[in-house]
Motif scaffolding. Structure first.
Motif, PDB file in Angstrom:
ATOM      1  N   LEU A  43       0.856  -1.185   0.000  1.00 56.17           N
ATOM      2  CA  LEU A  43       0.000   0.000   0.000  1.00 56.17           C
ATOM      3  C   LEU A  43       0.891   1.233   0.000  1.00 56.17           C
ATOM      4  CD1 LEU A  43      -2.558  -1.041   2.765  1.00 56.17           C
ATOM      5  CD2 LEU A  43      -2.799  -1.279   0.302  1.00 56.17           C
ATOM      6  N   ILE A  44       0.508   2.228  -0.795  1.00 52.81           N
ATOM      7  CA  ILE A  44       1.251   3.478  -0.829  1.00 52.81           C
ATOM      8  C   ILE A  44       0.266   4.647  -0.772  1.00 52.81           C
ATOM      9  CG2 ILE A  44       3.331   2.636  -1.993  1.00 52.81           C
ATOM     10  CD1 ILE A  44       2.113   3.452  -4.625  1.00 52.81           C
ATOM     11  N   TRP A  45       0.753   5.775  -0.275  1.00 48.09           N
ATOM     12  CA  TRP A  45      -0.084   6.963  -0.137  1.00 48.09           C
ATOM     13  C   TRP A  45       0.458   8.066  -1.029  1.00 48.09           C
ATOM     14  CZ3 TRP A  45       0.139   3.302   3.472  1.00 48.09           C
ATOM     15  CH2 TRP A  45      -1.038   2.977   4.134  1.00 48.09           C
ATOM     16  N   ASP A  46      -0.456   8.808  -1.619  1.00 49.48           N
ATOM     17  CA  ASP A  46      -0.108   9.926  -2.488  1.00 49.48           C
ATOM     18  C   ASP A  46       0.257  11.129  -1.607  1.00 49.48           C
ATOM     19  OD1 ASP A  46      -0.123  12.157  -4.190  1.00 49.48           O
ATOM     20  OD2 ASP A  46      -1.765  11.379  -5.397  1.00 49.48           O
ATOM     21  N   ARG A  47       1.448  11.649  -1.784  1.00 56.45           N
ATOM     22  CA  ARG A  47       1.929  12.782  -0.997  1.00 56.45           C
ATOM     23  C   ARG A  47       1.013  13.995  -1.161  1.00 56.45           C
ATOM     24  NH1 ARG A  47       4.912  16.597  -3.009  1.00 56.45           N
ATOM     25  NH2 ARG A  47       5.651  15.304  -4.723  1.00 56.45           N
ATOM     26  N   LEU A  48       0.471  14.210  -2.358  1.00 49.83           N
ATOM     27  CA  LEU A  48      -0.417  15.352  -2.583  1.00 49.83           C
ATOM     28  C   LEU A  48      -1.735  15.184  -1.823  1.00 49.83           C
ATOM     29  CD1 LEU A  48       0.220  16.041  -6.367  1.00 49.83           C
ATOM     30  CD2 LEU A  48       1.349  17.055  -4.370  1.00 49.83           C
ATOM     31  N   ALA A  49      -2.227  13.947  -1.709  1.00 45.17           N
ATOM     32  CA  ALA A  49      -3.439  13.696  -0.916  1.00 45.17           C
ATOM     33  C   ALA A  49      -3.162  13.969   0.554  1.00 45.17           C
ATOM     34  CB  ALA A  49      -3.916  12.260  -1.122  1.00 45.17           C
ATOM     35  N   LEU A  50      -1.968  13.622   1.012  1.00 47.38           N
ATOM     36  CA  LEU A  50      -1.593  13.927   2.399  1.00 47.38           C
ATOM     37  C   LEU A  50      -1.553  15.440   2.608  1.00 47.38           C
ATOM     38  CD1 LEU A  50       1.277  11.322   2.888  1.00 47.38           C
ATOM     39  CD2 LEU A  50      -1.052  11.181   3.789  1.00 47.38           C
ATOM     40  N   ASP A  51      -0.998  16.169   1.644  1.00 47.65           N
ATOM     41  CA  ASP A  51      -0.960  17.633   1.746  1.00 47.65           C
ATOM     42  C   ASP A  51      -2.365  18.219   1.808  1.00 47.65           C
ATOM     43  OD1 ASP A  51       1.814  17.685   1.689  1.00 47.65           O
ATOM     44  OD2 ASP A  51       1.932  18.146  -0.450  1.00 47.65           O
ATOM     45  N   ARG A  52      -3.271  17.721   0.965  1.00 46.69           N
ATOM     46  CA  ARG A  52      -4.655  18.231   0.968  1.00 46.69           C
ATOM     47  C   ARG A  52      -5.328  17.945   2.309  1.00 46.69           C
ATOM     48  NH1 ARG A  52      -4.475  16.315  -4.375  1.00 46.69           N
ATOM     49  NH2 ARG A  52      -5.448  14.363  -3.750  1.00 46.69           N
ATOM     50  N   TRP A  53      -5.084  16.766   2.870  1.00 44.78           N
ATOM     51  CA  TRP A  53      -5.673  16.417   4.169  1.00 44.78           C
ATOM     52  C   TRP A  53      -5.146  17.360   5.245  1.00 44.78           C
ATOM     53  CZ3 TRP A  53      -4.147  15.016   9.037  1.00 44.78           C
ATOM     54  CH2 TRP A  53      -5.141  14.507   9.876  1.00 44.78           C
ATOM     55  N   ILE A  54      -3.832  17.605   5.233  1.00 40.11           N
ATOM     56  CA  ILE A  54      -3.240  18.509   6.219  1.00 40.11           C
ATOM     57  C   ILE A  54      -3.820  19.913   6.055  1.00 40.11           C
ATOM     58  CG2 ILE A  54      -1.089  19.654   6.920  1.00 40.11           C
ATOM     59  CD1 ILE A  54       0.328  16.976   6.130  1.00 40.11           C
ATOM     60  N   ASP A  55      -3.932  20.384   4.815  1.00 38.42           N
ATOM     61  CA  ASP A  55      -4.514  21.703   4.569  1.00 38.42           C
ATOM     62  C   ASP A  55      -5.938  21.793   5.107  1.00 38.42           C
ATOM     63  OD1 ASP A  55      -2.170  22.448   3.300  1.00 38.42           O
ATOM     64  OD2 ASP A  55      -3.006  22.312   1.269  1.00 38.42           O
ATOM     65  N   SER A  56      -6.729  20.748   4.892  1.00 37.99           N
ATOM     66  CA  SER A  56      -8.121  20.777   5.360  1.00 37.99           C
ATOM     67  C   SER A  56      -8.188  20.766   6.886  1.00 37.99           C
ATOM     68  CB  SER A  56      -8.914  19.604   4.783  1.00 37.99           C
ATOM     69  OG  SER A  56      -8.529  18.383   5.378  1.00 37.99           O
ATOM     70  N   GLN A  57      -7.276  20.070   7.530  1.00 39.13           N
ATOM     71  CA  GLN A  57      -7.271  20.010   8.988  1.00 39.13           C
ATOM     72  C   GLN A  57      -6.781  21.309   9.617  1.00 39.13           C
ATOM     73  OE1 GLN A  57      -8.559  17.272  10.774  1.00 39.13           O
ATOM     74  NE2 GLN A  57      -9.219  16.928   8.681  1.00 39.13           N
ATOM     75  N   SER A  58      -5.868  21.990   8.938  1.00 30.83           N
ATOM     76  CA  SER A  58      -5.303  23.220   9.495  1.00 30.83           C
ATOM     77  C   SER A  58      -6.131  24.452   9.157  1.00 30.83           C
ATOM     78  CB  SER A  58      -3.870  23.414   8.992  1.00 30.83           C
ATOM     79  OG  SER A  58      -3.875  23.674   7.604  1.00 30.83           O
ATOM     80  N   GLY A  59      -7.115  24.278   8.275  1.00 32.17           N
ATOM     81  CA  GLY A  59      -7.976  25.393   7.905  1.00 32.17           C
ATOM     82  C   GLY A  59      -7.452  26.216   6.748  1.00 32.17           C
ATOM     83  N   ILE A  60      -6.361  25.804   6.145  1.00 31.95           N
ATOM     84  CA  ILE A  60      -5.810  26.559   5.011  1.00 31.95           C
ATOM     85  C   ILE A  60      -6.823  26.667   3.886  1.00 31.95           C
ATOM     86  CG2 ILE A  60      -4.130  26.409   3.122  1.00 31.95           C
ATOM     87  CD1 ILE A  60      -2.056  25.625   5.162  1.00 31.95           C
TER      88      ILE A  60
END
Length: 76
Positions: A43-60
């Protein structure tokens, strides 16, 4: 030449990327962002999806981008 940052990350790499231990990543973010299956057990994770998740959590994503001010508007 600089090093290339991979876009697809293993669970260990993804955990390190977001600053968590692997168990903490898999118990939290790893469950919210679906991994890409590259084989029976890999299993691998897309770095850009991780960035979008972080942005959504931080309110960016909720912040308004500043609007460019037209200098002529100030004269009116």
């Amino acid at each position: 030449m600089g090093e290339i940052t991979p876009r697809l990350l293993s669970a260990e790499e993804a955990a390190r990327y977001v600053g968590l231990s692997r168990p903490a990543f898999q118990a939290t973010i790893g469950k919210e962002i679906p991994p890409i299956k590259t084989g029976v057990r890999r299993l691998i994770w897309d770095r850009l999806a991780l960035d979008r998740w972080i942005d959504s959590q931080s309110g960016i994503n909720n912040q308004e981008t500043p609007k460019e001010v037209n200098p002529l508007d100030a004269l009116m």
